[in-house]
Scaffold this active site. Structure first.
Site, mmCIF file in Angstrom:
data_model
loop_
_atom_site.group_PDB
_atom_site.id
_atom_site.type_symbol
_atom_site.label_atom_id
_atom_site.label_comp_id
_atom_site.label_asym_id
_atom_site.label_seq_id
_atom_site.Cartn_x
_atom_site.Cartn_y
_atom_site.Cartn_z
ATOM 1 N N PHE A 340 6.924 2.448 1.318
ATOM 2 C CA PHE A 340 5.514 2.776 1.511
ATOM 3 C C PHE A 340 4.965 2.174 2.794
ATOM 4 O O PHE A 340 3.989 2.647 3.347
ATOM 5 C CB PHE A 340 4.705 2.234 0.339
ATOM 6 C CG PHE A 340 4.952 0.768 0.084
ATOM 7 C CD1 PHE A 340 4.322 -0.206 0.846
ATOM 8 C CD2 PHE A 340 5.835 0.364 -0.897
ATOM 9 C CE1 PHE A 340 4.565 -1.545 0.623
ATOM 10 C CE2 PHE A 340 6.088 -0.977 -1.120
ATOM 11 C CZ PHE A 340 5.453 -1.926 -0.350
ATOM 12 N N VAL A 343 3.835 -5.301 3.653
ATOM 13 C CA VAL A 343 2.853 -6.105 2.932
ATOM 14 C C VAL A 343 2.674 -7.422 3.679
ATOM 15 O O VAL A 343 3.663 -8.078 4.033
ATOM 16 C CB VAL A 343 3.301 -6.375 1.481
ATOM 17 C CG1 VAL A 343 2.258 -7.208 0.742
ATOM 18 C CG2 VAL A 343 3.544 -5.072 0.739
ATOM 19 N N ASP A 456 6.945 4.748 -11.907
ATOM 20 C CA ASP A 456 7.835 3.980 -11.019
ATOM 21 C C ASP A 456 7.943 2.539 -11.494
ATOM 22 O O ASP A 456 7.833 1.590 -10.706
ATOM 23 C CB ASP A 456 7.316 4.029 -9.577
ATOM 24 C CG ASP A 456 8.429 3.762 -8.556
ATOM 25 O OD1 ASP A 456 9.615 3.854 -8.935
ATOM 26 O OD2 ASP A 456 8.113 3.460 -7.400
#
Length: 639
Positions: A340, A343, A456
């Site tokens: 994605f 972080v 998920d």
């Protein structure tokens, strides 16, 4: 909006867009930009502080750990400390690279020093080739015929007390050392070689000569690898600094890189690339296709903004991207990376620590971003991670979560990760984590106003706070439906291979529902129990390749489970309970899987009340690493 543009208009727009991209970007928040802050001149007295040094008006991220200088208003030089001694920094020479320092106690009064040898931090610094050690002996009686001395009798009424200095490695030193055994103290002091020669030549110089040598100080080499890597950064147009872990970073305009900045495209090269691009567009793409591309980007932005408008007021705060940069200190401290995006560790104005997830370009019409904000903003549960804010500004999409000090679950359950992190969870803790995740899923399926299917569930998406309380995170693939919907329609499979329920791939097995999360949960808990991936190609025996098959056979024959770390009957009972519940969860037919409310009851109940489930149908698992790749949209599944 009218998209009927001529080819000439498209070329003009392309040229302007490309021209703007090759210009260096600028910050709106110049005051907080590390590139600007660390690039400024920071003076402390008469010394300009540069990398790797920091202190005074120069913040720590502009320097490197162990190189802090203290600026005193009463002193014209910065001060650095080593092992209880203070040194004045007289000069920083970036070309050598060396810096010149002098012992502060000897500068104040060479007759009243700290009786301590000069010591550096040898992990960071070393003496330069221009240095020469001298030894100064204090509290000595008068030794006749030795000229290298100075009187330290001030304030003493009953005679003279002398101090003698000997230049190490000088022929006189070996002869004179034994004569100073009656002296009270001695210290080793490095000075410049030129100062040492001057002391030897000036036999009558006394205290003034020693003071002059101390004033000139000595050179220290800081070329410990930082100077060379900083040179690479500066040559690329960056500014040298470090992140919160002390690692070197290169501050570029609007970004942070590990070592150097990307090479900018020159104007001439940019024009050349632009012309080639125009030709390619003219030959291979119609203007309609270009317009469709722009229209798609515009539609994505519209769909996200429409969602945000329709769901206002959200219970979470919307931030500007400039706030995100301040919050993360310009993305210095990276916590992790996934499909994605990255972080980063951040801090809110009230001092609260947060984890800031910077999303890559979303698929579809911003579906992942919308899913995350829409689903998690509806939740409030101890086992669901808290979304504290978000940013949607142009192409920038970030999500701000509460900070989880212990990171994600996979760090603690797989043997290879545990050995690296030197950590092992007790079985009581593993059991409580499994129960907490089950309660979180039960809440998503039944406790919200709407039903949220996660799709998920896996160890990477389970975060642990300081007390190892589990929190479900990453709702990018989630789907929101009404509580009345038992079966939902989906266009394609979603999830991560190894955890994907079989009905998501093979629809004749059953309908897609909340039972798909139950399957993923069961596969994850089996990995928690086994301390390994369910599919492990590294084992020697094919019978152990697929852990659920192996553990079911052991359970069925009532054999010893052979699990690591089981210390007593309580641990054995917890492990067996988790295994039986997990095997119920991974039943091939969704109808045979218990809902999460029943899973919680089974885990909280007694082991004697649990029945061994039917053996799930397992096909031969894949045997090559290529078959085990992690995806978010997959058409493979292990049945």
């Amino acid at each position: 909006m009218d998209f009927n543009l001529s080819l000439s208009s498209i070329i003009i727009i392309l040229f302007l867009s490309f021209f703007l991209t090759i210009l260096p970007p600028s910050y709106c928040d110049v005051e907080d930009d590390p590139f600007e802050v660390c690039n400024r001149t920071h003076a402390c007295g008469g010394v300009n502080i540069t990398f790797p040094f920091w202190g005074g008006t120069r913040p720590d991220y502009c320097g490197h750990p162990g190189h802090e200088l203290t600026c005193l208003e009463t002193d014209q030089y910065p001060v650095m400390g080593f092992e209880g001694l203070d040194f004045r920094v007289l000069n920083i020479n970036t070309s050598s690279p060396t810096f010149t320092i002098a012992r502060s106690d000897l500068l104040v009064d060479p007759c009243a020093p700290k009786y301590q040898d000069t010591i550096l931090n040898y992990d960071l610094f070393d003496y330069a080739s221009t240095d020469q050690n001298i030894t100064i002996f204090y509290g000595c009686p008068d030794v006749p015929d030795i000229p290298y001395r100075f009187n330290c009798s001030h304030g003493v009424s009953d005679g003279n007390i002398y101090a003698y200095y000997l230049v190490d490695e000088h022929p006189w030193s070996r002869q004179l050392y034994p004569q100073f055994n009656r002296c009270d103290n001695n210290i080793m002091v490095p000075i410049l070689r030129s100062s040492a020669l001057a002391l030897l030549e000036d036999t009558r110089g006394g205290a003034p000569a020693v003071e002059k040598a101390m004033d000139e100080g000595f050179e220290v080499d800081y070329n410990n690898g930082l100077a060379s890597v900083c040179g690479v950064c500066k040559d690329s147009g960056g500014v040298c600094g470090s992140n919160s872990t002390g690692a070197f970073v290169c501050y570029c305009r609007d970004e942070v890189q590990p070592y150097m900045c990307p090479k900018p495209i020159t104007l001439s090269a940019g024009i050349g690339v632009l012309m080639v691009t125009i030709c390619c567009f003219k030959r291979k793409l119609s203007s309609n296709k270009i317009i469709c591309f722009w229209k798609k980007e515009s539609e994505t932005h519209k769909s996200v903004e429409a969602f945000l408008r329709n769901n206002e007021p959200l219970a979470i705060r919307r931030y500007n991207y400039s706030d995100i940069k301040k919050m993360t200190n310009f993305f210095i401290d990276k916590l992790g990376e996934g499909g994605f995006g990255g972080v980063y560790k951040g801090k809110l104005q009230d001092g609260s620590l947060v984890a800031v997830k910077v999303l890559k370009e979303s698929k579809g019409n911003g579906e992942e971003f919308i899913n995350e904000v829409a689903s998690i903003s509806r939740t409030s549960h101890v086992n669901i991670v808290t979304l504290m804010g978000f940013c949607f500004e142009g192409s920038k999409r970030t999500l701000i979560y509460e900070f989880m000090p212990n990171g994600s679950l996979e760090k603690f359950i797989y043997k290879e990760n545990r050995s690296k992190a030197n950590c092992h969870l007790e079985w009581e803790t593993i059991y409580k984590i499994a129960l907490g995740i089950a309660r979180g899923l039960e809440y998503l399926h039944r406790g919200c106003n709407t039903r949220i299917l996660h799709f998920d569930i896996k160890p990477h998406n389970i975060l642990l706070d300081e007390n190892f309380c589990p929190k479900i995170s990453d709702f990018g693939l989630a789907k929101i439906c009404s509580k009345e919907e038992s079966i939902i329609s989906m266009l394609g499979a979603r999830g991560t291979i190894g955890y994907v329920a079989p009905e998501l791939v093979c629809r004749n097995i059953g309908g897609v529902s909340h039972k798909s999360d139950v399957y993923s949960y069961g596969m994850m808990v089996l990995e928690m129990v086994g301390g390994r991936k369910n599919i492990d190609i590294r084992v020697d025996h094919s019978s152990e390749l697929f852990f659920p098959h192996w553990i079911y056979k052991r359970l069925e024959l009532d054999e010893e489970l052979g699990l690591e770390g089981v210390m007593n009957e309580e641990d054995q009972e917890r492990a067996r309970k988790m295994i039986i519940v997990s095997l119920w969860c991974i039943q091939t037919d969704p109808l045979n899987r218990p809902p999460m409310s029943k899973v919680v009851n089974m885990l909280e109940g007694s082991l004697d009340s649990l029945q061994i489930p039917p053996k799930p149908f397992f096909s031969s698992p894949p045997r090559s690493p290529a078959d085990l790749s992690t995806t978010t949209e997959t058409s493979q599944v292990i049945l």
